[in-house]
Write an enzyme that holds these catalytic residues in place. Sequence first.
Site: not given
Length: 363
Positions: A118, A142, A177
Site C-alpha cells: 500500500d 500481509d 503448556r
Amino acid sequence: MKKRKRIAILTGGGDCPGINAVIRAVTKKAIIEYDIEVIGVKDGYEGLIENRYRKLEYNDVSNILTLGGTILGTTKKANPYHYAIGKGDRLEFRDLSRVVIKNIKKLKLSSLVCIGGDGTLGIAYQLFKDEIPIVGVPKTIDNDLKGTDITFGFDSAVSIATEGIDRVHTTAESHHRIMIVEVMGHHSGWIALYSGVAGGADIILIPEIPYDINRIAEVIKRREKKGKRFSIVVVSEGARPKGGKVVIQRIVEESTDPVRLGGIGFALGEKIEEFTEFDTRTVVMGHLQRGGSPTPFDRVLATHLGTRAVDMIIKKEFGYMVGVKGNSLVKVPLKIVAQGPKKVPLIHPLIKSARSLGTCFGD
Ligand code: F6P
C-alpha cells in the site's frame, strides 16, 4: 532506425518472496515479445531520487525465479512527496517529487512498473496523478491490498508461519503448556487466520476482532477439562484486547509507514498465565515469514501478474494495478489501492468454518 521502447521496474516497501519472479516475468516478456529495453531502479524510490539504476538483460533475470528478496534492493524510507532528511531532533521532511518526476522524464520511459504494497502503490498513485505512466503489481506477505483477492508473498508467509505452528505443537503437548505464535500481518489478520486454520490453532486472534482475555482463559480451561492439557494460540501482531491498544515495538519516524508492531504475544502470554494455571511460552515468527524462496503458488502468481503488467504497458493502461478476482486477472485503479488496508471481513467464510470446528477468536 526505430528507437526501442524503455520501461523501468521498481520494488518498494518490505521484501517478500516472489518479487524476483515478477522482475523476471516483466523483463523476459518485455524483451522476448516486444524488444523493450528494461531498467531496474535500485532501492525503490530512493533510486529515482538519486538516479541509481541498472540495465536488466535477459541473463540478469535468468535463474531468479526461486530467489527470495529483490535483486533491485528496496527501502521503506523514501517517499518522494515526504522525504526524510536527517535523524532524531534534526529530522525534517521535504517534497522531492519534482526531482523524481524530472529524473523519470530524463529516462524517457514508456512506463514505470511499481512492485509494492500500500505504501509503494500509494506513492505510485501520486506519481500517476503527476502524469507518470505507472503500472502496479501487488506485493505483500500481509495480503492487505484493496482491489485484489490475493497478493504474491502471502502464500509463502502462510506456509512458513504454519510450519512454525506445527513445530510448537510437540512442546505444547509434551510440557502441557500454552504456546503462542505471533505472526505478522500489520493491521490485518490474514496471515493469522490462514496459518491458524492450517496449523489447527485452538485460538486465533486477529486485529479485526478485539479479544477478551476471560474468554481465552475459559476456552483453555474447557479444553483442559476435556483432557487437552495444552493449547495453541496464533496471534496477529496487530491484535489487541477489547478496549485496549496494539503493542508497538518501535516508531521509525523516517519511514513511509512509521509504526512497527510487535510484542503482543508476550503481553498476552503474561495475561494467560495470570488468568489460568498454565505455563505459557511465546514464539515470534517475525521476518522468517518474509525470507527465503517463494512457494510454487507464489511463483506462479508472480509470473502471471508480471506478464499481465507488460500487457497493460502495451495497451497503455496506466494508473492501474494488476489484481486477482476469483480465477481472473483484473485491472484495479491505483486510487482504490491507495484507500488503505484490506481487512479480514467479519463474515469471511474461513472464520465461519473455523468457528464451526470450535476455534475461538477471542470474542
Ligand atoms: O508489510 C510487511 C511487514 O512484514 C508487516 O507484516 C510488518 O508489520 C512489517 O512489514 C515489518 O516491517 P519491518 O521489516 O520494517 O520491520
